[in-house]
Design an enzyme around this catalytic site. Structure first.
Site, mmCIF file in Angstrom:
data_model
loop_
_atom_site.group_PDB
_atom_site.id
_atom_site.type_symbol
_atom_site.label_atom_id
_atom_site.label_comp_id
_atom_site.label_asym_id
_atom_site.label_seq_id
_atom_site.Cartn_x
_atom_site.Cartn_y
_atom_site.Cartn_z
ATOM 1 N N LEU A 64 22.393 11.669 -3.021
ATOM 2 C CA LEU A 64 21.120 12.326 -3.333
ATOM 3 C C LEU A 64 20.479 12.868 -2.066
ATOM 4 O O LEU A 64 20.599 12.278 -0.985
ATOM 5 C CB LEU A 64 20.162 11.340 -4.013
ATOM 6 C CG LEU A 64 20.668 10.722 -5.317
ATOM 7 C CD1 LEU A 64 19.689 9.656 -5.798
ATOM 8 C CD2 LEU A 64 20.854 11.795 -6.370
ATOM 9 N N LYS A 74 20.687 -0.275 2.651
ATOM 10 C CA LYS A 74 19.648 -1.169 2.113
ATOM 11 C C LYS A 74 19.796 -1.305 0.598
ATOM 12 O O LYS A 74 19.575 -2.382 0.038
ATOM 13 C CB LYS A 74 18.258 -0.637 2.468
ATOM 14 C CG LYS A 74 17.970 -0.775 3.959
ATOM 15 C CD LYS A 74 16.496 -0.821 4.246
ATOM 16 C CE LYS A 74 16.239 -1.295 5.670
ATOM 17 N NZ LYS A 74 16.968 -0.528 6.698
ATOM 18 N N VAL A 105 -8.747 -1.481 4.144
ATOM 19 C CA VAL A 105 -10.192 -1.203 4.179
ATOM 20 C C VAL A 105 -10.393 0.294 4.427
ATOM 21 O O VAL A 105 -9.830 0.839 5.380
ATOM 22 C CB VAL A 105 -10.873 -2.014 5.308
ATOM 23 C CG1 VAL A 105 -12.356 -1.655 5.403
ATOM 24 C CG2 VAL A 105 -10.683 -3.505 5.082
ATOM 25 N N SER A 182 -5.664 13.254 -8.656
ATOM 26 C CA SER A 182 -4.851 12.722 -9.752
ATOM 27 C C SER A 182 -5.559 12.858 -11.104
ATOM 28 O O SER A 182 -4.909 12.930 -12.140
ATOM 29 C CB SER A 182 -4.520 11.255 -9.477
ATOM 30 O OG SER A 182 -5.692 10.548 -9.140
ATOM 31 N N ASP A 192 -9.564 7.604 -6.422
ATOM 32 C CA ASP A 192 -10.903 8.023 -6.002
ATOM 33 C C ASP A 192 -11.258 9.295 -6.760
ATOM 34 O O ASP A 192 -10.504 9.737 -7.627
ATOM 35 C CB ASP A 192 -10.961 8.217 -4.478
ATOM 36 C CG ASP A 192 -10.050 9.339 -4.013
ATOM 37 O OD1 ASP A 192 -9.336 9.926 -4.837
ATOM 38 O OD2 ASP A 192 -10.066 9.629 -2.802
ATOM 39 N N ASP A 255 -15.569 12.045 -2.902
ATOM 40 C CA ASP A 255 -15.599 13.115 -1.894
ATOM 41 C C ASP A 255 -16.029 14.398 -2.578
ATOM 42 O O ASP A 255 -15.532 14.720 -3.663
ATOM 43 C CB ASP A 255 -14.203 13.350 -1.293
ATOM 44 C CG ASP A 255 -13.753 12.210 -0.390
ATOM 45 O OD1 ASP A 255 -14.612 11.429 0.070
ATOM 46 O OD2 ASP A 255 -12.538 12.109 -0.142
HETATM 47 P P1 8DG Z 1 -5.203 8.935 -6.014
HETATM 48 O O1 8DG Z 1 -6.514 9.318 -5.408
HETATM 49 O O2 8DG Z 1 -5.303 8.623 -7.471
HETATM 50 O O3 8DG Z 1 -4.531 7.844 -5.263
HETATM 51 O O4 8DG Z 1 -4.192 10.192 -5.900
HETATM 52 P P2 8DG Z 1 -4.497 11.687 -5.420
HETATM 53 O O5 8DG Z 1 -5.781 12.171 -5.998
HETATM 54 O O6 8DG Z 1 -3.271 12.490 -5.697
HETATM 55 O O7 8DG Z 1 -4.571 11.553 -3.830
HETATM 56 P P3 8DG Z 1 -5.726 11.796 -2.767
HETATM 57 O O8 8DG Z 1 -5.314 11.007 -1.584
HETATM 58 O O9 8DG Z 1 -7.080 11.562 -3.316
HETATM 59 O O10 8DG Z 1 -5.576 13.314 -2.340
HETATM 60 C C1 8DG Z 1 -5.949 14.362 -3.223
HETATM 61 C C2 8DG Z 1 -5.033 15.540 -3.046
HETATM 62 O O11 8DG Z 1 -5.187 16.142 -1.762
HETATM 63 C C3 8DG Z 1 -3.589 15.169 -3.105
HETATM 64 O O12 8DG Z 1 -3.153 15.051 -4.431
HETATM 65 C C4 8DG Z 1 -2.966 16.344 -2.395
HETATM 66 C C5 8DG Z 1 -3.959 16.740 -1.348
HETATM 67 N N1 8DG Z 1 -3.533 16.268 -0.022
HETATM 68 C C6 8DG Z 1 -2.288 16.509 0.547
HETATM 69 N N2 8DG Z 1 -2.230 15.946 1.789
HETATM 70 C C7 8DG Z 1 -3.436 15.372 2.018
HETATM 71 C C8 8DG Z 1 -3.968 14.675 3.134
HETATM 72 O O13 8DG Z 1 -3.295 14.447 4.143
HETATM 73 N N3 8DG Z 1 -5.266 14.253 3.032
HETATM 74 C C9 8DG Z 1 -6.009 14.512 1.915
HETATM 75 N N4 8DG Z 1 -7.284 14.084 1.871
HETATM 76 N N5 8DG Z 1 -5.512 15.145 0.853
HETATM 77 C C10 8DG Z 1 -4.251 15.582 0.883
HETATM 78 O O14 8DG Z 1 -1.415 17.160 -0.004
HETATM 79 CA CA CA Z 2 -7.771 11.191 -5.513
HETATM 80 CA CA CA Z 3 -9.266 11.617 -2.195
#
Ligand code: 8DG
Ligand code: CA
Ligand code: CA
Length: 334
Positions: A64, A74, A105, A182, A192, A255
């Site tokens: 892959l 591993k 944190v 997400s 978040d 944010d």
């Molecule tokens: P989650 O919060 O449920 O864990 O997932 P998420 O919403 O996908 O992740 P996130 O850490 O809150 O970041 C939001 C989006 O920002 C992520 O889906 C894609 C984009 N992103 C990147 N790289 C980075 C990075 O280095 N920092 C930040 N703040 N956002 C990024 O592709």
């Molecule tokens: Ca997020």
């Molecule tokens: Ca975020």
């Protein structure tokens, strides 16, 4: 970026391998601070998570894309012994465990965590006693440590979205608001809340020119009475903070970014993610002669220098320009 990402894909037949690869990747990021190894483990985990067939040997995995010699070994070790020596050692290593814990944190990165552990602060209780070692963001992260580790059900984010929409459009109906991350990808539980806001009058700020009439500050002031409980940081274009819907619910990381209207769709695309989806799409854009980032889509000229941004009026247009099959946000959970 929210912390502790464990991509658990529905029906992942290779979940056992993915779990140890993610744990190794976190170790490389937070303790060894080796970003290349972090990326390698993450990539391998993603490839295995989307592979439909259950892997039965290291040799099979080696075929892959993204799985090399070391990782295939591993996989063999895990298949034969049910565990990994390297992980066992990491679990025994008290300092490594402490560094990993402290990086959970909000606001404490790998470097700060190592510094705290060296100074003898190795637990959350320790940190609570010595808060003078922490900055404002880290103190808030510590205060809400337990809450910030809890996932946010999408039904709750939906309500937060409604409050934000109502409050912000009551200032001016021309504000456009999109909750990205997400949540926009349809996940049932999110880490978040990532909100983007724009307005036809918000133009690109030129360097050193004074910003956007404190627009973001006005929006935050409005939300302060109903939703926001703490400010972690507040700039002209980016607010980082904490919100809570009712006093029965946990505190949540929020944010809010104010985006110039011409950059809005590139920003929505970028902040919807996933990060792996973004990487793939950017690579495809490059193959098509474009450079894509959170601000713009620009054609790369014959000299290799990016030209002026392409005018964009929807997310779909970005896909069209680079001949990438359109994916709905729910299809971007790579
Ligand atoms: P989650 O919060 O449920 O864990 O997932 P998420 O919403 O996908 O992740 P996130 O850490 O809150 O970041 C939001 C989006 O920002 C992520 O889906 C894609 C984009 N992103 C990147 N790289 C980075 C990075 O280095 N920092 C930040 N703040 N956002 C990024 O592709
Ligand atoms: Ca997020
Ligand atoms: Ca975020």
């Amino acid at each position: 970026m929210s912390k502790r990402k464990n991509p658990s894909y529905n029906g992942n037949v290779n979940a056992a391998f993915c779990n140890f690869l993610i744990e190794l990747s976190e170790y490389e990021k937070n303790v060894s601070r080796n970003i290349h190894k972090y990326n390698a483990y993450r990539k391998a985990a993603t490839v295995l998570a989307t592979h439909q067939k259950r892997i039965e040997s290291g040799e099979e995995a080696r075929k892959l894309n993204g799985i090399g010699d070391k990782i295939s070994k591993k996989i063999d070790e895990f298949l034969h012994t049910g565990k990994l020596k390297k992980l066992e050692n990491i679990h025994q290593d008290e300092e490594a465990q402490a560094v990993s814990l402290l990086t959970r944190v909000s606001g404490i990165g790998p470097v700060k965590a190592a510094e705290l552990v060296r100074a003898g602060l190795k637990s959350i209780e320790h940190l609570r006693k010595y808060q003078d070692k922490l900055n404002h963001h880290q103190i808030i992260g510590l205060r809400h440590f337990e809450d910030f580790e809890k996932k946010i059900p999408r039904s709750e984010i939906k309500k937060v979205e409604e409050v934000i929409m109502k409050q912000i459009t009551s200032i001016d109906a021309e504000f456009t608001i999109t909750v990205c991350g997400s949540y926009r990808r349809g996940k049932e539980n999110c880490g978040d809340i990532d909100v983007l806001v724009t307005h036809p009058l918000v133009k690109v700020v030129e360097e050193k020119k004074k910003p956007k009439d404190q627009i973001l500050k006005k929006l935050i002031d409005k939300l302060n009475s109903s939703l926001i409980t703490d400010t972690i940081s507040m700039g002209d274009t980016k607010f980082m903070g904490v919100c809570r819907l009712t006093n029965k619910l946990p505190y949540r990381r929020l944010d809010i970014r104010l985006i110039p209207c011409v950059q809005y769709y590139c920003a929505v695309l970028y902040f919807t993610g996933s990060d792996v989806f973004n990487k793939n799409m950017r690579a495809h854009a490059l193959e098509q002669g474009f450079t894509l980032n959170e601000y713009s889509l620009r054609p790369i000229g014959v000299t290799g220098v990016p030209g002026e941004p392409v005018p964009i009026t929807s997310e779909e247009e970005i896909f069209e320009y680079i001949n990438y099959p359109y994916k709905k946000p729910e299809e971007r959970n790579l």
